[in-house]
Design a protein around this motif. Structure first.
Motif, PDB file in Angstrom:
ATOM      1  N   GLN A  85       0.815  -1.217   0.000  1.00  0.00           N
ATOM      2  CA  GLN A  85       0.000   0.000   0.000  1.00  0.00           C
ATOM      3  C   GLN A  85       0.848   1.266   0.000  1.00  0.00           C
ATOM      4  OE1 GLN A  85      -3.351   0.674  -0.200  1.00  0.00           O
ATOM      5  NE2 GLN A  85      -3.569  -1.482  -0.738  1.00  0.00           N
ATOM      6  N   GLU A  86       1.967   1.246   0.726  1.00  0.00           N
ATOM      7  CA  GLU A  86       2.800   2.466   0.781  1.00  0.00           C
ATOM      8  C   GLU A  86       3.405   2.800  -0.589  1.00  0.00           C
ATOM      9  OE1 GLU A  86       5.155  -1.004   2.525  1.00  0.00           O
ATOM     10  OE2 GLU A  86       3.242  -0.099   2.998  1.00  0.00           O
ATOM     11  N   TRP A  87       3.524   1.836  -1.481  1.00  0.00           N
ATOM     12  CA  TRP A  87       4.035   2.089  -2.823  1.00  0.00           C
ATOM     13  C   TRP A  87       2.950   2.659  -3.738  1.00  0.00           C
ATOM     14  CZ3 TRP A  87       7.297  -2.724  -4.642  1.00  0.00           C
ATOM     15  CH2 TRP A  87       8.345  -2.934  -3.748  1.00  0.00           C
ATOM     16  N   ILE A  88       1.722   2.137  -3.616  1.00  0.00           N
ATOM     17  CA  ILE A  88       0.681   2.487  -4.592  1.00  0.00           C
ATOM     18  C   ILE A  88      -0.157   3.699  -4.195  1.00  0.00           C
ATOM     19  CG2 ILE A  88       0.553   0.144  -5.483  1.00  0.00           C
ATOM     20  CD1 ILE A  88      -2.000  -0.237  -3.867  1.00  0.00           C
ATOM     21  N   LYS A  89      -0.154   4.082  -2.912  1.00  0.00           N
ATOM     22  CA  LYS A  89      -0.994   5.218  -2.504  1.00  0.00           C
ATOM     23  C   LYS A  89      -0.502   6.526  -3.112  1.00  0.00           C
ATOM     24  CE  LYS A  89       1.256   5.948   1.941  1.00  0.00           C
ATOM     25  NZ  LYS A  89       1.095   5.925   3.374  1.00  0.00           N
ATOM     26  N   LYS A  90       0.787   6.617  -3.453  1.00  0.00           N
ATOM     27  CA  LYS A  90       1.336   7.817  -4.096  1.00  0.00           C
ATOM     28  C   LYS A  90       0.776   8.002  -5.508  1.00  0.00           C
ATOM     29  CE  LYS A  90       5.586   7.421  -1.483  1.00  0.00           C
ATOM     30  NZ  LYS A  90       7.004   7.101  -1.499  1.00  0.00           N
ATOM     31  N   ALA A  91       0.354   6.901  -6.132  1.00  0.00           N
ATOM     32  CA  ALA A  91      -0.231   6.956  -7.477  1.00  0.00           C
ATOM     33  C   ALA A  91      -1.751   6.960  -7.413  1.00  0.00           C
ATOM     34  CB  ALA A  91       0.257   5.775  -8.301  1.00  0.00           C
ATOM     35  N   PHE A  92      -2.324   7.184  -6.218  1.00  0.00           N
ATOM     36  CA  PHE A  92      -3.770   7.232  -6.000  1.00  0.00           C
ATOM     37  C   PHE A  92      -4.465   5.930  -6.401  1.00  0.00           C
ATOM     38  CE2 PHE A  92      -2.263  11.536  -6.869  1.00  0.00           C
ATOM     39  CZ  PHE A  92      -2.517  12.129  -5.638  1.00  0.00           C
ATOM     40  N   GLY A 137       1.251  -9.046 -16.727  1.00  0.00           N
ATOM     41  CA  GLY A 137       0.271  -7.973 -16.698  1.00  0.00           C
ATOM     42  C   GLY A 137       0.225  -7.285 -15.362  1.00  0.00           C
ATOM     43  N   VAL A 138      -0.560  -6.245 -15.332  1.00  0.00           N
ATOM     44  CA  VAL A 138      -0.762  -5.440 -14.133  1.00  0.00           C
ATOM     45  C   VAL A 138      -2.250  -5.191 -14.017  1.00  0.00           C
ATOM     46  CG1 VAL A 138      -0.254  -3.248 -12.992  1.00  0.00           C
ATOM     47  CG2 VAL A 138       1.479  -4.319 -14.423  1.00  0.00           C
ATOM     48  N   ASN A 139      -2.785  -5.383 -12.826  1.00  0.00           N
ATOM     49  CA  ASN A 139      -4.197  -5.112 -12.549  1.00  0.00           C
ATOM     50  C   ASN A 139      -4.229  -3.948 -11.567  1.00  0.00           C
ATOM     51  OD1 ASN A 139      -6.916  -5.177 -12.208  1.00  0.00           O
ATOM     52  ND2 ASN A 139      -6.989  -7.216 -11.278  1.00  0.00           N
ATOM     53  N   LEU A 140      -4.807  -2.826 -11.999  1.00  0.00           N
ATOM     54  CA  LEU A 140      -4.831  -1.621 -11.169  1.00  0.00           C
ATOM     55  C   LEU A 140      -6.266  -1.285 -10.796  1.00  0.00           C
ATOM     56  CD1 LEU A 140      -2.387   0.591 -13.296  1.00  0.00           C
ATOM     57  CD2 LEU A 140      -1.836  -0.829 -11.311  1.00  0.00           C
ATOM     58  N   THR A 141      -6.476  -0.932  -9.519  1.00  0.00           N
ATOM     59  CA  THR A 141      -7.779  -0.481  -9.039  1.00  0.00           C
ATOM     60  C   THR A 141      -7.608   0.925  -8.456  1.00  0.00           C
ATOM     61  OG1 THR A 141      -8.335  -2.757  -8.468  1.00  0.00           O
ATOM     62  CG2 THR A 141      -9.708  -1.036  -7.508  1.00  0.00           C
ATOM     63  N   PHE A 142      -8.398   1.865  -8.993  1.00  0.00           N
ATOM     64  CA  PHE A 142      -8.316   3.263  -8.537  1.00  0.00           C
ATOM     65  C   PHE A 142      -9.305   3.513  -7.437  1.00  0.00           C
ATOM     66  CE2 PHE A 142      -6.607   3.277 -12.808  1.00  0.00           C
ATOM     67  CZ  PHE A 142      -5.496   4.088 -12.668  1.00  0.00           C
TER      68      PHE A 142
END
Length: 142
Positions: A85-92, A137-142
């Motif tokens: 989470q600390e990595w992805i929260k910067k990218a919202f 692949g990458v699965n991203l959830t905003f």
């Protein structure tokens, strides 16, 4: 992590036709393993007899050419990793998963010749082998 393996522990297969006996029909499709493992004065203990074009005398069904068609194949392996989470929260982002997958990665088989052990059957009809496939692949959830 997800792993799917498939195999057969005991299976006999008697190959015939041009894929296994190329010299009996034409030389244009002769495999290297057939030539290097054929009888000659310098190779008297070869697996195959001396290749003679259009000669089918050695193609009678016999146990010498009975193949062990048992196999074990890695059909699919998939690995996925949820990014912290600390990595992805910067990218919202609320969630991010990275994955990699491979199909038909490897197989163990003693079958000789251009045969896919899963498809070899009957009189030795040759089918195209399975393709190796890699995906990521990458699965991203905003």
């Amino acid at each position: 992590m997800n792993i799917f393996m498939q195999g057969v522990g005991k299976r006999d297969f008697w190959p015939s036709g041009q894929p296994f006996w190329p010299a009996a029909t034409e030389y244009y499709n002769t495999q290297k393993w057939f030539i290097t493992d054929s009888w000659s004065e310098s190779n008297p203990n070869a697996y195959f007899p001396r290749p003679i074009a259009k000669d089918t005398r050695n193609q009678e069904k016999q146990t010498r050419y009975l193949q062990d068609a048992s196999y074990l194949r890695m059909k699919n392996i998939s690995l996925g990793w949820n990014l912290p989470q600390e990595w992805i929260k910067k990218a919202f982002l609320s969630q991010a998963t990275v994955y990699v997958s491979a199909e038909n990665l490897f197989e163990f088989s003693k079958i000789k010749g251009p045969y896919d052990p899963e498809a070899a059957r009957g009189n030795g009809s040759m089918l195209y082998p399975f393709m190796r496939t890699y995906s990521f692949g990458v699965n991203l959830t905003f």
